[in-house]
Design an enzyme around this catalytic site. Sequence first.
Site, PDB file in Angstrom:
ATOM      1  N   TYR A 161      -8.842   1.721   3.035  1.00 23.43           N
ATOM      2  CA  TYR A 161      -7.358   1.933   1.867  1.00 23.43           C
ATOM      3  C   TYR A 161      -7.633   3.100   0.290  1.00 23.43           C
ATOM      4  O   TYR A 161      -7.308   3.948  -0.085  1.00 23.43           O
ATOM      5  CB  TYR A 161      -7.015   0.992   0.829  1.00 23.43           C
ATOM      6  CG  TYR A 161      -5.608   0.685   0.773  1.00 23.43           C
ATOM      7  CD1 TYR A 161      -4.283   0.966   1.026  1.00 23.43           C
ATOM      8  CD2 TYR A 161      -5.369  -0.019  -0.597  1.00 23.43           C
ATOM      9  CE1 TYR A 161      -3.619   1.181   0.278  1.00 23.43           C
ATOM     10  CE2 TYR A 161      -3.994   0.442  -1.774  1.00 23.43           C
ATOM     11  CZ  TYR A 161      -3.383   0.810  -0.858  1.00 23.43           C
ATOM     12  OH  TYR A 161      -2.316   0.520  -1.454  1.00 23.43           O
ATOM     13  N   SER A 170      -2.207   4.425  -6.025  1.00 23.08           N
ATOM     14  CA  SER A 170      -2.255   3.208  -6.101  1.00 23.08           C
ATOM     15  C   SER A 170      -3.672   2.832  -6.782  1.00 23.08           C
ATOM     16  O   SER A 170      -4.408   3.972  -7.384  1.00 23.08           O
ATOM     17  CB  SER A 170      -2.869   2.520  -4.794  1.00 23.08           C
ATOM     18  OG  SER A 170      -3.271   1.188  -5.298  1.00 23.08           O
TER      19      SER A 170
HETATM   20  N1  LIG Z   1       2.667  -3.610  -2.824  1.00 21.83           N
HETATM   21  C1  LIG Z   1       2.009  -3.535  -3.866  1.00 21.83           C
HETATM   22  O1  LIG Z   1       1.403  -4.286  -4.327  1.00 21.83           O
HETATM   23  C2  LIG Z   1       1.038  -2.229  -3.778  1.00 21.83           C
HETATM   24  C3  LIG Z   1      -0.064  -1.986  -4.646  1.00 21.83           C
HETATM   25  C4  LIG Z   1      -0.444  -0.515  -4.880  1.00 21.83           C
HETATM   26  C5  LIG Z   1       0.689   0.956  -4.121  1.00 21.83           C
HETATM   27  N2  LIG Z   1       1.868   0.520  -3.300  1.00 21.83           N
HETATM   28  C6  LIG Z   1       1.826   1.601  -2.672  1.00 21.83           C
HETATM   29  O2  LIG Z   1       3.355   1.236  -2.446  1.00 21.83           O
HETATM   30  C7  LIG Z   1       3.895   1.675  -1.249  1.00 21.83           C
HETATM   31  C8  LIG Z   1       4.700   1.366  -0.691  1.00 21.83           C
HETATM   32  O3  LIG Z   1       4.217  -0.278  -0.027  1.00 21.83           O
HETATM   33  P1  LIG Z   1       4.530  -1.785  -0.422  1.00 21.83           P
HETATM   34  O4  LIG Z   1       4.362  -2.297  -1.043  1.00 21.83           O
HETATM   35  O5  LIG Z   1       6.282  -1.773  -0.043  1.00 21.83           O
HETATM   36  O6  LIG Z   1       4.642  -1.555   1.663  1.00 21.83           O
HETATM   37  P2  LIG Z   1       5.287  -2.586   2.489  1.00 21.83           P
HETATM   38  O7  LIG Z   1       5.937  -3.268   2.018  1.00 21.83           O
HETATM   39  O8  LIG Z   1       4.089  -2.731   3.399  1.00 21.83           O
HETATM   40  O9  LIG Z   1       5.792  -0.913   3.605  1.00 21.83           O
HETATM   41  C9  LIG Z   1       5.241  -0.563   3.601  1.00 21.83           C
HETATM   42  C10 LIG Z   1       6.329   0.615   4.247  1.00 21.83           C
HETATM   43  O10 LIG Z   1       5.635   2.341   5.151  1.00 21.83           O
HETATM   44  C11 LIG Z   1       6.406   1.847   6.576  1.00 21.83           C
HETATM   45  N3  LIG Z   1       4.846   2.606   7.458  1.00 21.83           N
HETATM   46  C12 LIG Z   1       3.859   1.931   7.631  1.00 21.83           C
HETATM   47  N4  LIG Z   1       3.377   2.614   8.554  1.00 21.83           N
HETATM   48  C13 LIG Z   1       4.506   3.381   8.853  1.00 21.83           C
HETATM   49  C14 LIG Z   1       4.435   4.286  10.631  1.00 21.83           C
HETATM   50  N5  LIG Z   1       3.520   4.370  11.259  1.00 21.83           N
HETATM   51  N6  LIG Z   1       5.508   4.584  10.494  1.00 21.83           N
HETATM   52  C15 LIG Z   1       6.207   4.846   9.485  1.00 21.83           C
HETATM   53  N7  LIG Z   1       6.094   4.584   8.455  1.00 21.83           N
HETATM   54  C16 LIG Z   1       4.968   3.300   7.877  1.00 21.83           C
HETATM   55  C17 LIG Z   1       7.486   0.655   6.547  1.00 21.83           C
HETATM   56  O11 LIG Z   1       8.040   0.621   7.284  1.00 21.83           O
HETATM   57  P3  LIG Z   1       8.292   0.276   8.668  1.00 21.83           P
HETATM   58  O12 LIG Z   1       8.171  -0.989   8.550  1.00 21.83           O
HETATM   59  O13 LIG Z   1       9.473  -0.089   8.892  1.00 21.83           O
HETATM   60  O14 LIG Z   1       6.821   1.226   9.942  1.00 21.83           O
HETATM   61  C18 LIG Z   1       7.268  -0.087   5.578  1.00 21.83           C
HETATM   62  O15 LIG Z   1       8.313   1.007   5.045  1.00 21.83           O
HETATM   63  C19 LIG Z   1       2.505   2.292  -0.220  1.00 21.83           C
HETATM   64  O16 LIG Z   1       2.261   3.524  -0.682  1.00 21.83           O
HETATM   65  C20 LIG Z   1       1.648   1.216  -0.881  1.00 21.83           C
HETATM   66  O17 LIG Z   1      -0.005   1.777  -1.098  1.00 21.83           O
HETATM   67  C21 LIG Z   1       1.315  -0.979  -2.699  1.00 21.83           C
END
Ligand SMILES: NC(=O)c1ccc[n+]([C@@H]2O[C@H](COP(=O)([O-])OP(=O)(O)OC[C@H]3O[C@@H](n4cnc5c(N)ncnc54)[C@H](OP(=O)(O)O)[C@@H]3O)[C@@H](O)[C@H]2O)c1
Length: 264
Positions: A146, A133
């Site tokens: 984070y 990120s």
């Molecule tokens: N969205 C943004 O603006 C943004 C910005 C910068 C970086 N990122 C990064 O992008 C990546 C994806 O984020 P996102 O925005 O798609 O978030 P999200 O919608 O909250 O999805 C998070 C994912 O991680 C999985 N996860 C969480 N805890 C888990 C656990 N204990 N065991 C297995 N799986 C787990 C969730 O699966 P389940 O719920 O099915 O367990 C879900 O598939 C992350 O690394 C995040 O830090 C996102």
Amino acid sequence: VQISGSTVLLTGATGGLGQAIARALHARGGKLILTGRRADVLAPLAAELDGSRTLTIDLSDPDELDSLTREAGDVDILVANAALPASGKLDSFSVEEIDRALAVNLRSPIVLARALAPVMVSRGRGHLLFMSSLAGKTATPGSSMYNATKFGLRGFAASLRAELREQDVGVSTIFPGFIRDAGMFAESGAKLPAGVGTRSPVDVARAVISAIERNRGEVDVAPVHVRAATLIGNLAPEVSAALTRRLGGEKIITDIAAGQTDKR
Ligand SMILES: NC(=O)c1ccc[n+]([C@@H]2O[C@H](COP(=O)([O-])OP(=O)(O)OC[C@H]3O[C@@H](n4cnc5c(N)ncnc54)[C@H](OP(=O)(O)O)[C@@H]3O)[C@@H](O)[C@H]2O)c1
């Protein structure tokens, strides 16, 4: 590495960015292993992306993580995308929540890379991709956990990239900024001030494809002025912290954290 025909293990496939990444990898001809905790989200996604396998797994549980590395079998490409938002002030975290954030965001990508890289090295072919990120490049108040996990991932991946270069195994890290429409920022409901631009989940998915196919080391996914602000944060952290305060950044960070407490 070429995605077409490769077996790709994708963590966090159920999430806002994960689903977009899964569709892009599938469109590129990847054979997917989709993982997450929510089986009810994995099943329809696997049905849509024919030929995909699913493994329902809690990455915070060391035994389940071990079983993932065994059950995944031969993997050509790892996309370590799963994470918890881990936002909020440090004193609002229980020790259990700290451990879970470290386990999911940092330990699990490291353990997966440790398990999968030797086979890639023996074949002289493979790719490891880590989802960091912009919070892995610059720190803000109220994001210490984070920031810790995302900075950690950056250092891990940069070292590994240099280590595996001679063995023809690629390593990439993706640094998204604020992503609209789906995912952990969009779901927080926090509003950005006018002018702070966003990118879409499809933009992140495109960056993932390009990083894997062209073995790009680090790829930012954010508008140019957000990337510039991150650069200032890198070069002059004190100036950046003062600017964040003056522009009301702390309120935005507090709003984001308030909308994410259910994901600890
Ligand atoms: N969205 C943004 O603006 C943004 C910005 C910068 C970086 N990122 C990064 O992008 C990546 C994806 O984020 P996102 O925005 O798609 O978030 P999200 O919608 O909250 O999805 C998070 C994912 O991680 C999985 N996860 C969480 N805890 C888990 C656990 N204990 N065991 C297995 N799986 C787990 C969730 O699966 P389940 O719920 O099915 O367990 C879900 O598939 C992350 O690394 C995040 O830090 C996102």
